[in-house]
Design an enzyme around this catalytic site. Structure first.
Site, PDB file in Angstrom:
ATOM      1  CE1 TYR A  66      54.081  43.378  38.306  1.00 55.81           C
ATOM      2  CE2 TYR A  66      54.812  43.122  36.035  1.00 55.81           C
ATOM      3  CZ  TYR A  66      54.870  43.797  37.242  1.00 55.81           C
ATOM      4  OH  TYR A  66      55.683  44.875  37.378  1.00 55.81           O
ATOM      5  CB  THR A 124      53.913  48.189  40.307  1.00 57.96           C
ATOM      6  OG1 THR A 124      55.004  49.112  40.200  1.00 57.96           O
ATOM      7  CG2 THR A 124      53.504  47.765  38.910  1.00 57.96           C
ATOM      8  CG  LEU A 169      50.889  43.456  41.641  1.00 57.53           C
ATOM      9  CD1 LEU A 169      51.740  44.652  41.207  1.00 57.53           C
ATOM     10  CD2 LEU A 169      50.221  43.745  42.980  1.00 57.53           C
ATOM     11  NE  ARG A 219      48.265  48.050  26.109  1.00 62.20           N
ATOM     12  CZ  ARG A 219      49.532  47.914  26.476  1.00 62.20           C
ATOM     13  NH1 ARG A 219      50.474  47.828  25.551  1.00 62.20           N
ATOM     14  NH2 ARG A 219      49.886  47.863  27.737  1.00 62.20           N
ATOM     15  CE1 TYR A 251      26.787  10.811  22.726  1.00 61.47           C
ATOM     16  CE2 TYR A 251      24.574   9.918  22.954  1.00 61.47           C
ATOM     17  CZ  TYR A 251      25.615  10.696  23.439  1.00 61.47           C
ATOM     18  OH  TYR A 251      25.478  11.348  24.634  1.00 61.47           O
ATOM     19  N   GLY A 257      61.666  48.067  32.713  1.00 62.09           N
ATOM     20  CA  GLY A 257      62.591  48.717  33.630  1.00 62.09           C
ATOM     21  C   GLY A 257      63.957  48.065  33.479  1.00 62.09           C
ATOM     22  CD  GLU A 271      59.806  51.076  35.608  1.00 58.34           C
ATOM     23  OE1 GLU A 271      59.042  50.751  34.686  1.00 58.34           O
ATOM     24  OE2 GLU A 271      60.448  50.233  36.258  1.00 58.34           O
TER      25      GLU A 271
HETATM   26  C1  UD1 Z   1      56.475  47.106  35.248  1.00 59.16           C
HETATM   27  C2  UD1 Z   1      57.764  47.455  35.988  1.00 59.16           C
HETATM   28  C3  UD1 Z   1      58.927  47.340  35.025  1.00 59.16           C
HETATM   29  C4  UD1 Z   1      58.982  45.938  34.453  1.00 59.16           C
HETATM   30  C5  UD1 Z   1      57.664  45.579  33.794  1.00 59.16           C
HETATM   31  C6  UD1 Z   1      57.656  44.122  33.403  1.00 59.16           C
HETATM   32  C7  UD1 Z   1      57.204  49.109  37.666  1.00 59.16           C
HETATM   33  C8  UD1 Z   1      57.188  50.544  38.022  1.00 59.16           C
HETATM   34  N1  UD1 Z   1      57.667  48.796  36.463  1.00 59.16           N
HETATM   35  O1  UD1 Z   1      56.280  48.106  34.268  1.00 59.16           O
HETATM   36  O2  UD1 Z   1      60.154  47.630  35.691  1.00 59.16           O
HETATM   37  O3  UD1 Z   1      60.040  45.827  33.528  1.00 59.16           O
HETATM   38  O4  UD1 Z   1      56.571  45.786  34.699  1.00 59.16           O
HETATM   39  O5  UD1 Z   1      56.501  43.840  32.701  1.00 59.16           O
HETATM   40  O6  UD1 Z   1      56.833  48.293  38.485  1.00 59.16           O
HETATM   41  N2  UD1 Z   1      49.120  46.930  38.241  1.00 59.16           N
HETATM   42  C9  UD1 Z   1      48.122  47.042  39.167  1.00 59.16           C
HETATM   43  N3  UD1 Z   1      47.812  48.264  39.686  1.00 59.16           N
HETATM   44  C10 UD1 Z   1      48.509  49.378  39.336  1.00 59.16           C
HETATM   45  C11 UD1 Z   1      49.514  49.264  38.382  1.00 59.16           C
HETATM   46  C12 UD1 Z   1      49.808  48.033  37.853  1.00 59.16           C
HETATM   47  O7  UD1 Z   1      47.489  46.056  39.543  1.00 59.16           O
HETATM   48  O8  UD1 Z   1      48.180  50.445  39.852  1.00 59.16           O
HETATM   49  C13 UD1 Z   1      49.440  45.625  37.680  1.00 59.16           C
HETATM   50  C14 UD1 Z   1      49.100  45.531  36.215  1.00 59.16           C
HETATM   51  O9  UD1 Z   1      47.826  44.970  36.021  1.00 59.16           O
HETATM   52  C15 UD1 Z   1      50.161  44.600  35.692  1.00 59.16           C
HETATM   53  C16 UD1 Z   1      51.340  44.846  36.602  1.00 59.16           C
HETATM   54  O10 UD1 Z   1      50.821  45.465  37.768  1.00 59.16           O
HETATM   55  O11 UD1 Z   1      49.797  43.240  35.833  1.00 59.16           O
HETATM   56  C17 UD1 Z   1      52.410  45.724  35.950  1.00 59.16           C
HETATM   57  O12 UD1 Z   1      51.874  46.978  35.624  1.00 59.16           O
HETATM   58  P1  UD1 Z   1      52.243  47.725  34.282  1.00 59.16           P
HETATM   59  O13 UD1 Z   1      51.506  48.978  34.248  1.00 59.16           O
HETATM   60  O14 UD1 Z   1      52.132  46.804  33.136  1.00 59.16           O
HETATM   61  O15 UD1 Z   1      53.799  48.033  34.547  1.00 59.16           O
HETATM   62  P2  UD1 Z   1      54.907  48.336  33.443  1.00 59.16           P
HETATM   63  O16 UD1 Z   1      54.857  49.772  33.125  1.00 59.16           O
HETATM   64  O17 UD1 Z   1      54.820  47.374  32.350  1.00 59.16           O
END
Ligand code: UD1
Ligand code: MG
Length: 453
Positions: free
Chosen positions: A105, A83, A10, A17, A351, A143, A157
């Site tokens: 990720y 996710t 992902l 940020r 050089y 989570g 979560e």
């Molecule tokens: C997620 C997990 C959480 C975990 C945490 C660890 C879920 C619902 N929650 O939360 O349990 O503890 O990661 O860091 O899965 N992404 C996409 N498309 C989307 C959403 C996310 O590509 O629509 C990618 C983001 O770029 C990122 C990763 O998925 O690399 C995680 O997404 P993020 O929004 O950071 O999830 P968290 O809320 O941190």
């Protein structure tokens, strides 16, 4: 492992940020994009196919994530709905039917193959879903893993958790393995009825259990599954990566006097009994053979340093620099795209570019190979056992024969045969008493000026 595996990575986040004009996963740790670190870790567990779920910079992300031996396919996630939704962007790949699906990720560059291998092992033993968890003193934002009778029953979560659940310090890293034959049916049952209104991949735990499946957890160290949201966190990941790699190198027999001041790249290889003094920087593609000594303040990239060679202090080796055994490149020297032969010495303020320096040649202080004519680069060949006098310019293309001498201060524009002496400078003239005459004239001029004349 003979089981087939698809890694779904992902990388569709907005990376707001990071405050960056490029996708977060393209930012580098140890000189390599984060996405490539993740790909390398999953590839090490025998993954042959990867699906990259991308948002912005799709082309660049795929390029950065493409590794030898892994075929990478990009899937665009146009809307960011969570996710679970993100993993389903790679639905067509998952539908091809794999034994194992790994979810990772793109922003966890310190991840190692170990948790992926352990999770796949559990799938092979019959698990439907394997969550990669970690223990932390600061679970905020993660989570939480909810356990009953020793079994993981759900991932909660932060936003949906009760106060009591928030006190749990066992968390979801976000990395996961899913039985490939069941993955689509499980993923498609995920709904978005939660505090964020997102499709949570983590709901797969309850869904799998409700379907009678087995869910397991494997743990990873917190630092290895840490992600990156901003540049400050990027710097923390860099620090941890550097600490880990320095430690590995020292334990494999490399001496580092002040390891915290040595910066390595993802592919820096240093052999046993090499010594690295404080404040040395290794850019990508450097190999150092055993017994070599790198003195302080040297900057090295794309270079090979042979056994027992010595460089620095204050040496700069640029891409294509190749030092053979016992070669020496000393202070304030720059070497680019050149071979420095066995036992050859390039000791001071020099050089060397696009050159071949023969074995045991001695390059005097201030020698310059003039390799560039403003348009093209040209080659300089310096023979074995030759001696280049200080402050010489060797205007390429030019060859200096074996055993030849170049007089100091020469500008060499023509080839010099073996064992010849070449002088390319004005002949010295000495004029007796002349300095005294000039000085007296100057003093007289000054006296006249002072007298107001
Ligand atoms: C997620 C997990 C959480 C975990 C945490 C660890 C879920 C619902 N929650 O939360 O349990 O503890 O990661 O860091 O899965 N992404 C996409 N498309 C989307 C959403 C996310 O590509 O629509 C990618 C983001 O770029 C990122 C990763 O998925 O690399 C995680 O997404 P993020 O929004 O950071 O999830 P968290 O809320 O941190
Ligand atoms: Mg996150």
């Amino acid at each position: 492992m003979s089981r087939s595996c698809l890694a779904v990575i992902l990388a569709a986040g907005d990376s707001t940020r990071m405050k960056s004009s490029m996708s977060k996963v393209l930012h580098k740790v140890a000189g390599r994009p984060m996405i490539a670190h993740v790909m390398a870790a999953v590839a090490s567990t025998g993954v042959s196919d990867a699906a990259l779920v991308v948002g912005r910079d799709a082309e660049a992300v795929v390029k950065a994530g493409s590794l030898d031996g892994v075929s990478v396919e990009a899937f665009q996630q146009t809307e960011r709905l969570g996710t679970g939704h993100a993993v389903l962007a790679a639905k067509d790949a998952i539908a091809r039917g794999y034994d194992d699906i790994l979810v990772a990720y793109g922003d966890v560059p310190l991840v190692t193959p170990a948790p992926f291998a352990a999770a796949r092992e559990k799938l092979a033993q019959g698990a439907d879903v394997v969550v990669i968890g970690f223990h932390t003193d600061n679970p905020n934002g993660y989570g939480r893993l909810l356990v009953e009778d020793g079994e993981l029953i759900a991932i909660r979560e932060e936003k949906d958790a009760t106060d009591e659940e928030r006190r749990i310090t066992w968390c979801n890293s976000g990395l996961m393995a899913i039985d490939g034959r069941k993955a689509l049916s499980l993923l498609e049952r995920i709904r978005n009825d939660n505090a964020k209104g997102e499709y949570y991949l983590t709901d797969i735990v309850e869904i799998a259990r409700a379907a009678g499946g087995r869910v397991m957890v494997v743990d990873a160290p917190e630092t290895e599954v840490a992600g990156c949201n901003n540049r400050a966190e990027l710097a923390v990941l860099e620090r941890h990566w550097q600490e880990r790699r320095r430690q590995e190198l020292m334990l494999s027999g490399v001496t580092m006097i002040a390891p915290e001041t040595v910066f390595l790249s993802y592919d820096t290889e240093i052999a046993q009994d090499a010594v690295i003094e404080p404040n040395v920087f290794f850019g990508p593609h450097v190999t150092v053979e055993s017994g070599a000594v790198i003195h302080s303040f040297s900057h090295i990239e794309g270079a090979h340093i042979g056994a027992d060679a010595e460089i620095g202090p204050f040496a700069r080796l640029r891409p294509g620099a190749k030092l053979l055994v016992h070669a020496k490149v000393g202070n304030f020297c720059e070497v680019k795209n050149s071979e420095i032969g066995e036992g050859a010495k390039v000791n001071h303020l020099t050089y060397i570019g696009d050159s071949f320096v023969g074995p045991r040649a001695n390059i005097g202080a201030g020698t310059i190979t003039c390799n560039y004519d403003g348009v093209n680069k040209h080659v300089t060949r310096i023979g074995a056992n030759s001696f280049i006098g200080s402050n010489s310019s060797l205007v390429a293309p030019v060859s200096i024969g074996d055993g030849a001498y170049i007089a100091s201060g020469s500008v060499i524009t023509e080839d010099v045969p073996a064992d010849a002496l070449a002088l390319g400078r004005a002949r010295q003239e000495v004029k007796p008493e002349r300095a005294k005459v000039i000085r007296e004239r100057a003093l007289a001029f000054k006296a006249a000026k002072k007298a107001g004349k």
